[in-house]
Every structure is written in structure tokens, then in C-alpha cells.
Scaffold this motif. Structure first.
Motif, PDB file in Angstrom:
ATOM      1  N   PHE A   1     -60.766 -56.940  55.797  1.00 52.49           N
ATOM      2  CA  PHE A   1     -61.618 -57.966  55.320  1.00 52.49           C
ATOM      3  C   PHE A   1     -60.748 -57.504  53.924  1.00 52.49           C
ATOM      4  O   PHE A   1     -60.146 -56.530  53.724  1.00 52.49           O
ATOM      5  N   GLY A   2     -60.382 -58.646  52.873  1.00 49.04           N
ATOM      6  CA  GLY A   2     -60.085 -58.640  51.480  1.00 49.04           C
ATOM      7  C   GLY A   2     -58.476 -58.330  51.606  1.00 49.04           C
ATOM      8  O   GLY A   2     -58.197 -59.062  52.599  1.00 49.04           O
ATOM      9  N   ALA A   3     -58.218 -56.841  51.084  1.00 46.79           N
ATOM     10  CA  ALA A   3     -56.570 -57.055  51.262  1.00 46.79           C
ATOM     11  C   ALA A   3     -55.671 -55.745  51.795  1.00 46.79           C
ATOM     12  O   ALA A   3     -54.953 -54.802  51.827  1.00 46.79           O
ATOM     13  N   ALA A   4     -57.558 -55.777  53.262  1.00 41.18           N
ATOM     14  CA  ALA A   4     -57.282 -54.753  54.590  1.00 41.18           C
ATOM     15  C   ALA A   4     -55.297 -55.268  54.855  1.00 41.18           C
ATOM     16  O   ALA A   4     -55.186 -56.732  55.203  1.00 41.18           O
ATOM     17  N   ALA A   5     -55.087 -53.850  54.720  1.00 46.52           N
ATOM     18  CA  ALA A   5     -53.143 -54.085  56.135  1.00 46.52           C
ATOM     19  C   ALA A   5     -53.387 -54.261  56.940  1.00 46.52           C
ATOM     20  O   ALA A   5     -53.245 -52.766  57.551  1.00 46.52           O
ATOM     21  N   LEU A   6     -53.284 -55.174  57.719  1.00 46.98           N
ATOM     22  CA  LEU A   6     -53.075 -54.620  59.478  1.00 46.98           C
ATOM     23  C   LEU A   6     -52.071 -54.824  59.483  1.00 46.98           C
ATOM     24  O   LEU A   6     -50.808 -55.768  59.827  1.00 46.98           O
ATOM     25  N   PRO A   7     -52.290 -54.079  61.120  1.00 52.60           N
ATOM     26  CA  PRO A   7     -50.586 -54.341  61.931  1.00 52.60           C
ATOM     27  C   PRO A   7     -50.456 -55.901  62.854  1.00 52.60           C
ATOM     28  O   PRO A   7     -51.416 -55.926  62.940  1.00 52.60           O
TER      29      PRO A   7
END
Length: 332
Positions: free
Chosen positions: A48-54
């Protein structure tokens, strides 16, 4: 990646004597997304929000800002999990459960109503080629309350979604959530959970079924069940707010709205046959319209769970402007 039909066990889907599925393990984890995503039993990772996911079909970022620590929502199954992409749709499956997601930019199809119609028509085509039963859906888009009367974006979304469904679920609607993001990104995100066996839709005795709402709330009534009892026995709870019958309650009083919302959660869990009340085994997402209410809502939810369960607070807009808080989640 592969877009072949997902795994199924012939004859098992419709056999009433077939063993129930193992419950998903759903938790909020303070983990590194890249490390979690490669684990064999992980079906989905939602940040959620600014999370950086692969860039992995199991991973999805939703632009709702969390209150407090930025945790990941992680779904774990029996594994192993395989993944794929089929055009706009990304999916992962362990053969029992399937996670899927699809996102449609509004500028690609002109407006939120058209985006909803396109997305659900595409989703229906994809599901129609697979032996899957949809248990749960989440819908997120920006500025849900923008516009007046029937021009409100939420009402236009509902009309487009029903046009795109075209009998997709028959009368057995899945549990669902619709929440407004506040990130300024004009795209419709939908993700969901399906299984190789059907669940049982559940209604709340305290609330009118959503598809029976009167015309006051828009030209097209929403289509969702208040909860779904999954084939594992787990209870998947729809987005729930301070609505009794079909009317919103306690305008401008967040404490009273939270109390009414929790009463609705207790009621629908009882209707679903929950063996225990909310608390241990509950995993809740709490959407709060005003960040200033977050601390009070957090205390109220924590007190209601009596020290058990998990809850994450997110800043999001509820479908009716007078509603200040909404909660969804799983129990059991």
C-alpha cells in the motif's frame, strides 16, 4: 508466462463429499517484498502507498496510504504456486486458490464507467475459460465521490460494472469492497480470490441486500454479497460500514459509525456460522476517510478485537460521502 488453464482436480469441484480446502493464511507482515515474493507458498503480496514491489504477477501495489507502519498483506497457501499473465490479467495459483488482478487506465477507455464495463467484461471472458469460482473482489479507484447525483464517479462505476458483468456471477455474487483512492491516478484496479470449489454467499440480517437498494442511491444497485463462506470455512467479509437496512447512520459521528460497523461485522459473521467472535483469527483492513480519526478508530477496533486478530488502517474514501469508516477482512 503461461496463460494455460489453471489447475483443477476433475470431478472435485462439484462433489459435495469432496474434502474442504485448506484455509488461506492471511497476515500483515513487515517484510521485504522481494524476499516474500519468491517463497513457494506465497499466493499474493499486496503493498500500500509508496511500497515498491517486484514485477511479479503475485504482487500488487494499491495507492492507499497506510496509517503507521507500511506492512505487506501476504496470502499464503499450501503451495507450490505458479504464475502467469494473460493480456491485462495477472494471476497466481496453487491449484486450490487463484489470485488475479487487472488494472485499466481510465484515459484508455474515456471514463470510470467505461473502464468498469471493459474490465469486468474482460474478467468475465477470462474466468469463463477456467474452472474457477470467485469468492472475493476488491475495487479501488481515485476520487470515488467526485460529481453530483448520478454523475458521481461511484454511481457511474456501479453502472459500468453491472454492464460488464452480464450474468458473470448469476445470482451468487462474491463478497466485495469498493474504496476510493486519493492518489490522483485515474485507473481502476480490481483484484480477487477464486477457488476450484464454490463458496456460500452470506447476507447480513441487519442490512438490505445491496442489489435491492432503492433508486435513491443511483440508477444501478451494487452487486455483491455481504460475506462469503469459503470452501475452507473461512469467512471473507465485504466492505462494511454504518448502514442499517439501506440507510447510513450517525452522520459526522465517527465513534458511533465505528460501533455500527462493528455490529454489522459481528452480525454477518454470526450469519455465516462463525465458531468464534471477531478477535483471534480475524484480519481486518480499516478504511478511514479522515486521517484525524485514525487514532480513535484504531482504539475502537483494538478494543473490539479484545487483543486478538490483526488490523491495518488505510486512508480511503467510502462510497457514500457521509460515511467515515469502512472495514473488510477475513475471519477464521
Amino acid at each position: 508466462m503461461s496463460s494455460e488453464p489453471l489447475l483443477d482436480r476433475p470431478g472435485d469441484r462439484d462433489d459435495p463429499n469432496a474434502p474442504t480446502l485448506t484455509p488461506l493464511r492471511i497476515a500483515f507482515e513487515p517484510a521485504d517484498p522481494a524476499a516474500v515474493a519468491v517463497q513457494a507458498d506465497v499466493l499474493a503480496v499486496i503493498g500500500f502507498g509508496a511500497a515498491a514491489l517486484p514485477d511479479d504477477p503475485r504482487c500488487l501495489r494499491v495507492g492507499l496510504e497506510p496509517v503507521g507502519a507500511a506492512l505487506l498483506e501476504v496470502w499464503r497457501s499450501r503451495g507450490p504456486v505458479r504464475t502467469g499473465r494473460d493480456g491485462e490479467i495477472r494471476w497466481s495459483s496453487d491449484g486450490d486458490y487463484t489470485f488475479f488482478s487487472i488494472e485499466v487506465p481510465e484515459d484508455a477507455v474515456d471514463a470510470i464507467g467505461a473502464a468498469a464495463e471493459h474490465l469486468y467484461r474482460r474478467l468475465g471472458e477470462w474466468l469463463g475459460q477456467r474452472p474457477l469460482h470467485v469468492l472475493r473482489l476488491w475495487n479501488y479507484f481515485d476520487a470515488i465521490n467526485e460529481g453530483d447525483g448520478d454523475a458521481e464517479r461511484y454511481r457511474r462505476f456501479c453502472t459500468g460494472r453491472v454492464a460488464g458483468m452480464q450474468g458473470l456471477f448469476g445470482g451468487d455474487y462474491p463478497a466485495a469492497t469498493v474504496i476510493g483512492r486519493k492518489d490522483g491516478v485515474r485507473s481502476l484496479q480490481v483484484y480477487g480470490l477464486a477457488a476450484r470449489r464454490a463458496g456460500r454467499p452470506v447476507e447480513n440480517p441487519r442490512q438490505l441486500s445491496a442489489w435491492r437498494y432503492p433508486r435513491d442511491y443511483g440508477p444501478t444497485a451494487p452487486r455483491f454479497a455481504r460475506a462469503m463462506r469459503a470452501p475452507s470455512g473461512q469467512i471473507l467479509i465485504s466492505g462494511t460500514a454504518a448502514i442499517v437496512g439501506h440507510a447510513s447512520r450517525h452522520r459526522d459521528d465517527v465513534a458511533a459509525q465505528l460501533g455500527e460497523t462493528l455490529a454489522n461485522l459481528d452480525s454477518v459473521c454470526a450469519a455465516a456460522g462463525a465458531a468464534t467472535p471477531l478477535g483471534e483469527g480475524s484480519v481486518l483492513k480499516v478504511y478511514v476517510r479522515r486521517e484525524a480519526d485514525a487514532e480513535q478508530v484504531t482504539r475502537g477496533v483494538r478494543d473490539h478485537l479484545a487483543g486478538g486478530g490483526e488490523a491495518m488502517l488505510l486512508i480511503g474514501e467510502v462510497c457514500r460521502r457521509e460515511l467515515l469508516v469502512e472495514i473488510d477482512g477475513s475471519h477464521g
